[in-house]
Design a protein around this motif. Structure first.
Motif: not given
Length: 700
Positions: A354-380
């Protein structure tokens, strides 16, 4: 339907269990016969030019397959004692039924290495041998050639090494090693899985239920697969699909059902009522998950390749049987023995999630950008992924085929032993056709033979490996050069070119079928048109990251030695389809587990942000435990040394861990929070088609 399953399980549990025991016996008895009808051929595409031309060449050319032995060690290979032993072995092999030719290796150019420390012995079989006769001849010839090692060691103080491989023997050696590595992995991981289940459930009864579902599901799937083998070719890799996906889905479904049953037991002491509630709620998730996984893998049936098609059939079989076992056998076991399984402890569990969910939901844009960018680098690195047929380098250094490969590379020119590109120049071709073909770049050596019907056979040895750019480029240049002339190309490189062309032609239709089916099922499950799109996007991102790492390690060679492998310049043709098929199916499981809980909370409260957090709190433990169990299973496949199995093990381990942690625990709550109430939106016409529930208490 689910209510019927629940009533049958609670009223006649012993009958249901007896039916599954019969299925288990049949599966182990008759289903195991499928192992005798498996094909190790991967790259063939029925009806393609390479396959049709190969069949034509088999009819025209009186010679058959070839195997090769290499003799090395103990000094010069032309010393008198060894020369005599080799001569006697060659004479014995020539007399074997089914052997067409064994040239004198000392009188044949190129068979003795320039440094005189290695000797090649080639054996050509007769054409037209059936599979059993060919297998017997290859086995007898290989056994006799290996005796050179024993005989010369007895007669002299020198050590002689003999390795035999090539042709049908290489395929057999690779298939055997693959099955040995899979069996070793299963032997290691099953006790580990039981131990982790004991830690999760705290009791043997609850921990044993997922394993019972697994065994029943795999046995039933083998029985269905045996039925398929009677009418179509089944690849040896279909067995890996059944065991790996069967174990994964069975553990997922059983975990979900047992955890839900323990929750329901905390609400009521009536076991039958708890079973009914479990099937009604968690059972619906299992049903939709099974259908979703089956549809996601049905795209493989678009491909004419027996390898891909049999994987689709195997996956469909194991998904259906695992789903039925979870909806019938498991409720019956719970009805019969569930009273001895402890109820869930009172209080709110899952606060970490639940705490992880609140953290991700409360910082949705930052999480989406950072995690998405990290996964994109791994996928390159996956953007440059190449697939190849592979050669003996896929095997560990202690195997016979790899020893032959290493010895040849150490003592002979680079292209020695490379499978040639076979070109059939049929009667009626222009007189200068052969000259133009042999003048093409990328050819290291060439041989010419005239076949009985007047066809000219050109055996062109390409530079580099059998499936490298030079070999496949040579095939493409010959086909471009010939135009409408009666010239046909076959060989391993041609088969790879045709396989890639088949993928490019059929993949869009397969993808369209899968996406349309998944969109429809996910919409039926959630009532949303945006969640299916978000689900597919995040799942593809996690798959891309896993494939990118596998490409970086095994294609480019970064860190491959740490896993007992090496960089091969391409991934095994079998690895990406297996990784994608299994990982995509498991990712859909995790997604539906989380969405079902989120939807329940949203229906109850109408608060979309609270639903995200509550859904993760309720489902996080199940998803994390399932991922941990499967990571243990798939990591076991990295204990062998066969490169395709290593690639599959690493890819699936990463895919499961990335999807269950980074994607489902961070990206899912972040994207759901950004979408807000719109996450559950659908046009009015689609809402009416879906037939919404009549009471807010209905749980999807």
């Amino acid at each position: 339907m689910l209510a019927t399953f629940a009533r049958t399980a609670t009223r006649r549990p012993l009958t249901v269990i007896a039916v599954w025991i019969c299925l288990l016996v049949l599966g182990l008895g008759f289903g195991s016969r499928v192992f005798g009808d498996l094909t190790s051929t991967v790259e063939d595409v029925p009806g393609s030019e390479s396959v049709v031309t190969g069949e034509l060449l088999d009819d025209l050319d009186p010679s058959g397959a070839d195997i090769t032995a290499v003799v090395s060690g103990g000094g010069a290979v032309d010393r008198a004692g060894l020369r005599g032993e080799v001569g006697r072995a060659v004479a014995d092999v020539r007399r074997l039924p089914g052997v067409a030719e064994v040239p004198d290796p000392y009188a044949t150019r190129g068979q003795v290495s320039d440094d005189r420390r290695a000797l090649l012995i080639g054996v050509t079989l007769e054409g037209g041998l059936d599979d059993d006769a060919e297998e017997d001849t290859v086995g007898d010839a290989a056994d006799r050639l290996r005796e050179i090692d024993t005989i010369d060691t007895i007669n002299t103080a020198d050590t002689v090494d003999v390795a035999v491989s090539g042709g049908p023997l290489l395929g057999e050696q690779m298939g055997t090693r693959a099955q040995e590595d899979v069996a070793k992995a299963e032997l290691i991981t099953l006790p580990a899985v039981l131990l982790v289940l004991l830690l999760i459930f705290g009791g043997l009864r609850a921990a044993g239920l997922p394993l019972l579902v697994t065994v029943s599901g795999v046995a039933g799937a083998f029985l269905i697969l045996y039925g398929f083998s009677l009418v179509t070719d089944i690849s040896v890799y279909a067995v890996q699909i059944v065991t790996m996906l069967g174990l994964g889905l069975a553990v997922d479904y059983a975990l979900l059902m047992v955890v839900r049953f323990r929750e329901e037991r905390a609400r009521t002491a009536d076991v039958a009522r708890a079973v009914h509630a479990t099937v009604a709620r968690a059972g619906r998730t299992v049903l939709f998950s099974g259908l979703t996984v089956a549809i996601s893998l049905s795209g493989l049936l678009w491909f004419p390749s027996p390898f891909l098609r049999s994987m689709g059939l195997a996956a469909g079989a194991v998904v259906v049987v695992d789903m039925l076992a979870a909806l019938t056998l498991l409720p019956a076991l719970l009805a019969r023995f569930g009273g001895r399984i402890a109820a869930a402890k009172a209080g709110r569990s899952g606060e970490v999630f639940a705490r992880v969910g609140r953290f991700a939901a409360g910082r949705a844009v930052a999480v989406l950008v950072l995690v998405g960018a990290a996964l994109a680098v791994l996928a390159a690195p996956a953007l440059g992924m190449r697939i190849g047929i592979g050669d003996a380098r896929q095997l560990p250094h202690d195997t016979e085929a790899r020893q032959l490969y290493d010895t040849v590379r150490a003592h002979y020119p680079p292209e020695t032993g490379t499978d040639p590109v076979s070109v059939l120049v049929r009667p009626g071709a222009p007189a200068d056709c052969e000259r133009r073909i042999r003048a093409l770049p990328g050819i290291a050596a060439s041989e010419r033979r005239r076949l009985p019907d007047g066809t000219v056979l050109l055996e062109l040895t390409p530079k580099g490996s059998v499936d490298g750019p030079a070999a496949t480029g040579l095939v493409e240049r010959i086909r471009d050069l010939r135009g409408d002339e009666p010239v046909r190309v076959t060989g391993n490189a041609a088969r790879l070119v045709d396989f890639r062309a088949m993928l490019a032609e059929r993949a869009p239709w397969a993808l369209l079928t899968v996406l349309a089916g998944l969109f429809g099922l996910l919409f039926a499950f959630t009532g949303s048109v945006l969640i299916p799109l978000r689900t597919l996007a995040t799942t593809l991102l996690s798959l891309g990251a896993a494939l990118g790492v596998v490409t970086w390690v095994f294609q480019y060679g970064h860190g491959a030695s740490l896993l007992g492998g090496e960089g091969l310049g391409a991934l095994s043709l079998t690895a990406p389809p297996l990784i994608i098929a299994i990982a995509f199916g498991l990712a859909m499981d995790y997604e539906l587990f989380i969405l079902s809980r989120m939807r329940e909370s949203f229906v109850e409260t109408g608060d979309h942000r609270a639903a995200v957090v509550e859904g993760l709190r309720r489902s996080g433990r199940v998803v994390s435990c399932a991922a941990l169990l499967l990571a243990v299973v798939f990591a076991g496949f990295m204990t062998g040394g066969f490169s395709p199995v290593l690639q599959i093990g690493l890819g699936l381990t990463l895919a499961v861990l990335i999807d269950a942690t980074v994607v489902r625990m961070l990206l899912v709550p972040a994207t759901m929070a950004l979408l807000g109430r719109r996450a559950w939106w659908a046009p009015g016409v689609l809402r009416r088609v879906r037939r919404p529930s009549r009471t807010g208490r209905n749980r999807p």
